[in-house]
Design a protein around this motif. Structure first.
Motif, PDB file in Angstrom:
ATOM      1  N   LYS A   1       0.819  -1.206   0.000  1.00  0.00           N
ATOM      2  CA  LYS A   1       0.000   0.000   0.000  1.00  0.00           C
ATOM      3  C   LYS A   1       0.857   1.263   0.000  1.00  0.00           C
ATOM      4  O   LYS A   1       0.635   2.187  -0.787  1.00  0.00           O
ATOM      5  CB  LYS A   1      -0.922   0.005   1.235  1.00  0.00           C
ATOM      6  CG  LYS A   1      -1.806  -1.221   1.331  1.00  0.00           C
ATOM      7  CD  LYS A   1      -2.765  -1.168   2.509  1.00  0.00           C
ATOM      8  CE  LYS A   1      -2.106  -1.205   3.862  1.00  0.00           C
ATOM      9  NZ  LYS A   1      -1.407  -2.467   4.160  1.00  0.00           N
ATOM     10  N   THR A   2       1.867   1.261   0.886  1.00  0.00           N
ATOM     11  CA  THR A   2       2.756   2.429   0.935  1.00  0.00           C
ATOM     12  C   THR A   2       3.520   2.569  -0.378  1.00  0.00           C
ATOM     13  O   THR A   2       3.666   3.672  -0.914  1.00  0.00           O
ATOM     14  CB  THR A   2       3.722   2.290   2.118  1.00  0.00           C
ATOM     15  OG1 THR A   2       2.970   2.228   3.327  1.00  0.00           O
ATOM     16  CG2 THR A   2       4.674   3.466   2.191  1.00  0.00           C
ATOM     17  N   THR A   3       3.978   1.433  -0.897  1.00  0.00           N
ATOM     18  CA  THR A   3       4.687   1.445  -2.179  1.00  0.00           C
ATOM     19  C   THR A   3       3.821   2.090  -3.261  1.00  0.00           C
ATOM     20  O   THR A   3       4.283   2.950  -4.022  1.00  0.00           O
ATOM     21  CB  THR A   3       5.029  -0.002  -2.582  1.00  0.00           C
ATOM     22  OG1 THR A   3       5.758  -0.616  -1.519  1.00  0.00           O
ATOM     23  CG2 THR A   3       5.838  -0.033  -3.850  1.00  0.00           C
TER      24      THR A   3
HETATM   25  N1  LIG Z   1      12.579   0.593   0.835  1.00  0.00           N
HETATM   26  C1  LIG Z   1      12.322  -0.707   0.594  1.00  0.00           C
HETATM   27  N2  LIG Z   1      13.297  -1.544   0.159  1.00  0.00           N
HETATM   28  C2  LIG Z   1      13.035  -2.858  -0.077  1.00  0.00           C
HETATM   29  N3  LIG Z   1      11.841  -3.418   0.078  1.00  0.00           N
HETATM   30  C3  LIG Z   1      10.820  -2.656   0.495  1.00  0.00           C
HETATM   31  C4  LIG Z   1      11.008  -1.262   0.782  1.00  0.00           C
HETATM   32  N4  LIG Z   1       9.826  -0.748   1.182  1.00  0.00           N
HETATM   33  C5  LIG Z   1       8.947  -1.773   1.149  1.00  0.00           C
HETATM   34  N5  LIG Z   1       9.526  -2.912   0.735  1.00  0.00           N
HETATM   35  C6  LIG Z   1       8.858  -4.219   0.554  1.00  0.00           C
HETATM   36  O1  LIG Z   1       7.768  -4.048  -0.295  1.00  0.00           O
HETATM   37  C7  LIG Z   1       6.633  -4.748   0.204  1.00  0.00           C
HETATM   38  C8  LIG Z   1       5.471  -3.816   0.380  1.00  0.00           C
HETATM   39  O2  LIG Z   1       5.792  -2.874   1.401  1.00  0.00           O
HETATM   40  P1  LIG Z   1       4.870  -1.649   1.757  1.00  0.00           P
HETATM   41  O3  LIG Z   1       5.557  -0.821   2.765  1.00  0.00           O
HETATM   42  O4  LIG Z   1       4.429  -0.971   0.523  1.00  0.00           O
HETATM   43  O5  LIG Z   1       3.637  -2.422   2.424  1.00  0.00           O
HETATM   44  P2  LIG Z   1       2.352  -1.826   3.148  1.00  0.00           P
HETATM   45  O6  LIG Z   1       1.166  -2.438   2.521  1.00  0.00           O
HETATM   46  O7  LIG Z   1       2.407  -0.348   3.181  1.00  0.00           O
HETATM   47  O8  LIG Z   1       2.505  -2.423   4.609  1.00  0.00           O
HETATM   48  P3  LIG Z   1       2.023  -1.786   6.005  1.00  0.00           P
HETATM   49  O9  LIG Z   1       0.526  -1.986   6.085  1.00  0.00           O
HETATM   50  O10 LIG Z   1       2.733  -2.598   7.024  1.00  0.00           O
HETATM   51  O11 LIG Z   1       2.420  -0.355   6.021  1.00  0.00           O
HETATM   52  C9  LIG Z   1       7.073  -5.433   1.470  1.00  0.00           C
HETATM   53  O12 LIG Z   1       7.365  -6.782   1.159  1.00  0.00           O
HETATM   54  C10 LIG Z   1       8.312  -4.715   1.874  1.00  0.00           C
HETATM   55  O13 LIG Z   1       9.218  -5.601   2.487  1.00  0.00           O
END
Ligand SMILES: Nc1ncnc2c1ncn2[C@@H]1O[C@H](COP(=O)(O)OP(=O)(O)OP(=O)(O)O)[C@@H](O)[C@H]1O
Ligand SMILES: [Mg+2]
Lengths: 284, 263
Positions: free
Chosen positions: A62-64
């Protein structure tokens, strides 16, 4: 705070045939060339004035996705189009509220200076101060302009973060689990603040993409809920909310439609989980 | 004034700490008299008059001015160079890798070992001592700035990036303030090292300043005068430290330091 929703007209969710504000197509992201994909083949549109909620389990990307939408990084595959133009750097029209408000406010700046931060050069100092004070008033923060962020409660800090995002009058507001670390009462209050921002902030509407892992929150706020599935993140389903606006905490949450939508989302999630389990067991 | 008010005032001015100093001085005085150590140590009752005499005759106060010139000048150079280098190197992975070996190679060289080199370039005057001080004082500042820069929060950088702030703008508006608490610590460490090196260099060359005064008095077996110079150095170091603490508390007001009581 539910009186904030009092004097609004019902807003229809789908903006019809007009061109979408944001068009995300076949979006994929790998953090390293050999690494696993954080996102793969994500496709959806965001209509003008829409409040779109994104739900999904932790780590599903989601953050990505938000970071790609606001140009903080570039996709490995696919495109993000803002008004038909690809996003390659942070656009002026988009503002982001970060997941962790306590880390996203500058501790060495007063609340007022924090809110002034995004205002570009070329404006007079007096104008900037006036602009920031106007947004602070709008967010009910006029009393704390000279305080430092760490002197405020979590809910107030999050309001400051939202005020800062609004100060340069963005068309699109992206929020990354903005209410995850505040208590339930503050959360409800902030949800209504967000609804007001969506409907009418300084006489205009803002398109909002709201990331949350709270399904009830998604239903309460959104016109449409997009469900993301993990590993790699993709769109598992999209559910139209169709609840009337204004939304009112008690009334909206106890309506039958609310329960229907919530169940529909849970249905999407469990179907997708069954599919994942089947897929993995087939592989074996 | 209430009893509690008096107590609070006493604590702020750290009356206890100063009373303890007086107590130690009295103890030293008694010990020296009792064991007849006049030949090697000067008792406070002779040191203090010598200090007053030295300052009022102008000899010691002139030396103080000379020392301050080299010391503060060198410290200023160290702050400017250390902070600038630290911010530039620290904000680029490539520069950090490139300079790491050189920095770790230069850092252990004691500043005093560079005196002969500095002597060749700048002679024996104030200027030479200024650069020796700058060399000694630059390392804690540089290293702390580097740590501060590396430790600055990525999210704050992204906030700036998303607001369209330029690279240089981010350096000034995000990196520098993030590193400020750690820079302040570096400066405080450097301030004491710098004073040490300044006085040592004067002592070695005997060409001026408190260190040279100390050395002259030592050769002449003028113990009270010599100890007066030592005392003056200590007072100078204390004053600089207190001044830096006060400045730090004003400038780096957002860190936890302000909530921790410091006398
Ligand atoms: N800077 C980074 N470098 C390498 N891998 C990353 C990085 N940021 C995120 N990831 C990987 O990308 C995937 C998605 O991460 P993301 O932070 O987008 O998830 P999210 O849905 O926002 O999670 P949350 O609800 O915990 O915030 C995860 O597997 C994470 O390990
Ligand atoms: Mg996240």
């Amino acid at each position: 705070m539910s009186e904030t929703a009092d004097h609004a007209q019902a807003v229809d969710s789908s903006a019809g045939t007009a061109e979408p504000v944001l068009r995300v197509s076949a979006l994929g992201k790998r953090y390293s060339p050999q690494g696993h994909a954080a996102l793969a083949g994500v496709t959806f549109d965001v209509e003008d004035g829409e409040l779109l909620a994104l739900v999904g389990p932790s780590g599903c990307g989601k953050t990505t996705l938000l970071r790609l939408l606001c140009g903080l990084m570039l996709p490995s595959e696919g495109t993000v189009l803002l008004h038909g133009r690809p996003v390659v750097r942070p656009p002026r029209e988009v503002a982001l509220v970060f997941q962790d408000y306590s880390r996203s406010l500058f501790p060495w700046l007063t609340v007022l200076r924090n809110v002034m931060f995004p205002l570009r050069r070329g404006h007079s100092r007096a104008w900037k101060i006036e602009r920031a004070e106007a947004v602070l008033r709008e967010m009910g923060l006029h009393g704390v302009a000279r305080k430092f962020p760490w002197e405020l409660s979590g809910g107030m800090q999050q309001r400051v973060a939202i005020a800062r995002a609004l100060v340069s009058r963005p068309e699109i507001l992206l929020l990354d689990e903005p209410f995850a670390s505040v208590d339930a009462l503050t959360r409800a209050e902030l949800q209504d603040v967000l609804l007001r921002v969506h409907r009418d902030i300084e006489g205009r509407r803002v398109t909002i993409v709201h990331v949350t892992h709270d399904i009830d929150e998604a239903v309460y706020l959104a016109d449409r809920v997009l469900v993301l599935s993990p590993g790699p993140g993709r769109v598992a389903g999209s559910v139209e909310v169709g609840l009337p606006r204004p939304r009112i905490q008690t009334a909206t949450r106890s309506s039958t439609r609310f329960l229907e939508v919530r169940n529909a989302i849970h249905e999407v999630i469990s179907t997708q989980q069954r599919n994942t389990i089947t897929a993995t067991s087939n592989e074996e | 004034m209430t009893v509690r008010g008096v107590l609070r005032l006493a604590r702020r001015a750290n009356v206890v700490g100063w009373l303890f100093v007086v107590f130690l001085a009295a103890l030293a005085e008694a010990g020296i008299q009792l064991f007849e150590l006049h030949d090697s140590v000067s008792p406070p009752s002779e040191t203090l008059p010598a200090l007053v005499e030295g300052l009022s005759s102008g000899e010691l106060s002139g030396a103080l001015r000379t020392t301050l010139g080299a010391y503060l000048g060198g410290l200023a150079i160290a702050i400017v160079v250390g902070v600038a280098l630290g911010i530039v190197i620290g904000s680029s992975r490539l520069l950090l890798d490139a300079s790491f070996v050189v920095l770790e190679f230069l850092r252990p060289i004691p500043a005093v070992a560079l005196i002969p080199l500095a002597f060749l370039f700048f002679g024996t005057g104030v200027e030479m001592r200024r650069y020796i001080v700058a060399y000694a004082a630059v390392w804690p500042i540089l290293v702390n700035t580097l740590y501060g820069v590396r430790g600055s929060d990525r999210i704050l950088h992204e906030v700036a990036l998303a607001s369209g702030v330029s690279r240089l703008g981010r350096l000034v508006r995000v990196t520098l303030p993030s590193a400020l608490p750690s820079i302040a610590t570096g400066i405080r460490v450097s301030a004491s090292i710098g004073l040490l090196v300044a006085v040592t260099a004067e002592f070695v060359f005997g060409s001026g300043g408190i260190g040279a005064y100390m050395q002259r008095q030592q050769l002449a077996f003028q113990l009270p005068e010599m100890y007066a110079a030592v005392l003056l150095t200590a007072v100078l170091g204390y004053t600089v430290n207190v001044a830096l603490r006060l400045a730090e508390r004003r400038i780096v007001h957002w860190t936890g330091e302000k909530r921790v009581r410091w006398p």
